[in-house]
Scaffold this motif. Sequence first.
Motif, mmCIF file in Angstrom:
data_model
loop_
_atom_site.group_PDB
_atom_site.id
_atom_site.type_symbol
_atom_site.label_atom_id
_atom_site.label_comp_id
_atom_site.label_asym_id
_atom_site.label_seq_id
_atom_site.Cartn_x
_atom_site.Cartn_y
_atom_site.Cartn_z
ATOM 1 N N UNK A 21 0.832 -1.209 0.000
ATOM 2 C CA UNK A 21 0.000 0.000 0.000
ATOM 3 C C UNK A 21 0.865 1.257 0.000
ATOM 4 N N UNK A 22 1.941 1.239 0.800
ATOM 5 C CA UNK A 22 2.829 2.405 0.849
ATOM 6 C C UNK A 22 3.517 2.624 -0.498
ATOM 7 N N UNK A 23 3.929 1.530 -1.148
ATOM 8 C CA UNK A 23 4.567 1.662 -2.463
ATOM 9 C C UNK A 23 3.596 2.227 -3.493
ATOM 10 N N UNK A 24 2.328 1.809 -3.417
ATOM 11 C CA UNK A 24 1.323 2.312 -4.355
ATOM 12 C C UNK A 24 1.084 3.806 -4.145
ATOM 13 N N UNK A 25 0.978 4.229 -2.888
ATOM 14 C CA UNK A 25 0.782 5.651 -2.602
ATOM 15 C C UNK A 25 1.990 6.474 -3.041
ATOM 16 N N UNK A 26 3.195 5.929 -2.852
ATOM 17 C CA UNK A 26 4.401 6.632 -3.287
ATOM 18 C C UNK A 26 4.419 6.783 -4.807
ATOM 19 N N UNK A 27 3.947 5.747 -5.512
ATOM 20 C CA UNK A 27 3.891 5.833 -6.970
ATOM 21 C C UNK A 27 2.932 6.940 -7.409
ATOM 22 N N UNK A 28 1.754 7.031 -6.760
ATOM 23 C CA UNK A 28 0.809 8.086 -7.103
ATOM 24 C C UNK A 28 1.409 9.463 -6.837
ATOM 25 N N UNK A 29 2.099 9.601 -5.718
ATOM 26 C CA UNK A 29 2.712 10.889 -5.390
ATOM 27 C C UNK A 29 3.804 11.242 -6.400
ATOM 28 N N UNK A 30 4.593 10.245 -6.794
ATOM 29 C CA UNK A 30 5.671 10.486 -7.759
ATOM 30 C C UNK A 30 5.114 10.912 -9.108
ATOM 31 N N UNK A 31 4.015 10.287 -9.526
ATOM 32 C CA UNK A 31 3.404 10.677 -10.791
ATOM 33 C C UNK A 31 2.894 12.109 -10.729
ATOM 34 N N UNK A 32 2.275 12.465 -9.591
ATOM 35 C CA UNK A 32 1.761 13.820 -9.452
ATOM 36 C C UNK A 32 2.860 14.864 -9.388
ATOM 37 N N UNK A 33 4.012 14.494 -8.799
ATOM 38 C CA UNK A 33 5.110 15.448 -8.657
ATOM 39 C C UNK A 33 6.046 15.460 -9.860
ATOM 40 N N UNK A 34 5.788 14.566 -10.814
ATOM 41 C CA UNK A 34 6.613 14.554 -12.022
ATOM 42 C C UNK A 34 7.962 13.894 -11.835
ATOM 43 N N UNK A 35 8.071 12.920 -10.900
ATOM 44 C CA UNK A 35 9.333 12.207 -10.716
ATOM 45 C C UNK A 35 9.468 11.131 -11.787
ATOM 46 N N UNK A 36 9.672 11.566 -13.001
ATOM 47 C CA UNK A 36 9.757 10.635 -14.127
ATOM 48 C C UNK A 36 11.167 10.534 -14.685
ATOM 49 N N UNK A 37 12.114 11.158 -14.050
ATOM 50 C CA UNK A 37 13.480 11.132 -14.556
ATOM 51 C C UNK A 37 13.754 12.191 -15.615
ATOM 52 N N UNK A 38 12.785 13.034 -15.877
ATOM 53 C CA UNK A 38 12.963 14.074 -16.886
ATOM 54 C C UNK A 38 13.869 15.168 -16.331
ATOM 55 N N UNK A 39 14.896 15.550 -17.083
ATOM 56 C CA UNK A 39 15.847 16.541 -16.646
ATOM 57 C C UNK A 39 15.316 17.939 -16.953
ATOM 58 N N UNK A 40 15.147 18.765 -15.892
ATOM 59 C CA UNK A 40 14.647 20.119 -16.097
ATOM 60 C C UNK A 40 15.750 21.059 -16.559
ATOM 61 N N UNK A 41 16.973 20.775 -16.162
ATOM 62 C CA UNK A 41 18.097 21.593 -16.619
ATOM 63 C C UNK A 41 18.566 21.057 -17.973
ATOM 64 N N UNK A 42 17.777 21.343 -18.992
ATOM 65 C CA UNK A 42 18.025 20.775 -20.310
ATOM 66 C C UNK A 42 18.537 21.801 -21.313
ATOM 67 N N UNK A 43 18.967 22.957 -20.837
ATOM 68 C CA UNK A 43 19.496 23.964 -21.742
ATOM 69 C C UNK A 43 18.435 24.795 -22.437
ATOM 70 N N UNK A 44 17.177 24.678 -22.040
ATOM 71 C CA UNK A 44 16.112 25.441 -22.664
ATOM 72 C C UNK A 44 15.976 26.830 -22.072
ATOM 73 N N UNK A 45 15.193 27.663 -22.736
ATOM 74 C CA UNK A 45 14.959 29.034 -22.276
ATOM 75 C C UNK A 45 13.720 29.057 -21.392
ATOM 76 N N UNK A 46 13.871 28.632 -20.132
ATOM 77 C CA UNK A 46 12.746 28.598 -19.206
ATOM 78 C C UNK A 46 13.244 28.824 -17.781
ATOM 79 N N UNK A 47 12.327 28.877 -16.848
ATOM 80 C CA UNK A 47 12.649 29.300 -15.483
ATOM 81 C C UNK A 47 13.438 28.270 -14.696
ATOM 82 N N UNK A 48 13.488 27.013 -15.133
ATOM 83 C CA UNK A 48 14.250 25.996 -14.414
ATOM 84 C C UNK A 48 15.629 25.777 -15.016
ATOM 85 N N UNK A 49 15.949 26.535 -16.052
ATOM 86 C CA UNK A 49 17.210 26.328 -16.767
ATOM 87 C C UNK A 49 18.299 27.251 -16.239
#
Length: 411
Positions: A21-49
Amino acid sequence: MSRAGNPFRIGVVLGIVLLGAAAFLLMLYALGQGWTGQEERNGGAHARSNSLNGFSALVSLAEAGGFGTAIGYSAAEFDDYPLLVLTPQHFANAQALDDIIQQRTYQGPTLIILPKWTAFKVPENTKAEHEPGWVVLGGTREPGWFGDIEFIDGVELASGATERWDGFGRSGVLPDPQQVQAIPKNSRHWITPLVVDSQGDILAARLDRRSDNDAWPVTFVFEPDLMNNYGMADFDRAQIAMEILYDAAWDGDEITFDVSLVGLGRNENLLTLAFSPPFLAATLSLLLAAFVIGWRAFRRFGPPGLAAPTYSQGKRALAHNGAALIKRVRRWHLLAEPYANLVTMRLAKSLNIRSPDPAARAAAIDAALQRAGYAGPTFGQTVHELRDATHPRDILRGANLLRDMERTLKR
């Protein structure tokens, strides 16, 4: 149904259930928070770069200047009141941008920083020291969508060289004076210039919404080097960036820097969504049902029941399994003749009757039964009736008579 001891301890099973149950809830939280391994510091012209063309320094500067800042990962942020800062890329959708501007008409102020630089990741084999997300700036290119936005229809964008910028009583130089992006100084009258270059062309401006005093204004920064990380290297440009923010926020003290338009959008946190109306009632019902099922599972009476084996084992396996098969397929009449033949052969062998004629053997067996004092029906009549029987009751009656005859002769 037999009973056996529980192979698992209740504590072990409960631990497994809680861990799952804890693993399932953590998965839902990760999906909502965008913990998908996507790199925000990708050299783009945006506020996280953190690249030269990015705006992470502007976010830090706004926080130091007293603004409450937030990063907007969802289009839902477009409906909020605080100043919304958009940093669309070169190939943004003009219709989508125009829709956002119209949507924000009565929601709050909007600041749009246009792109200019083409950038490339620092080559991995370079000898120069660099951090993840850093880029090498190439040439400049005007955004293709600018002329398609209905809100600024008729305004042209051009690039050229200039000496200085002036605005809010301040002045300074740009990082690359030979590649400056601006709109002409003779643009339409509803444009209020905020920062201009030495030729009077407009680097940043507030576009007031005509004939609607209740509508919020939209601020455009045509020259991104006034506010990007490249520009923040200079104190004067950092000051003019803060002046633009103060003017665009219209006395507000909160800023949302959107990154959903550059591909870093996230879905709403699923846990938050599950406990928000109208999904709250369904969530509580599911939790209650899960609790009841779990309670029943752990509070059952007695050890778990074990089903009896499908097939018998041991000496009588063949007889039991054969009987079970006959019972399942309901072919009772198939038992009568084989059983009659079996008993006849057994009695003929025990009485040493060698005649191959069935009638002669039956007569010899009847004679032996008379000598033994048997007073029931004759053997030949019983065998004939058994072979013709089709109902289970008649088959059992004939089989019992033959068994009694056999027992009589064996005394």
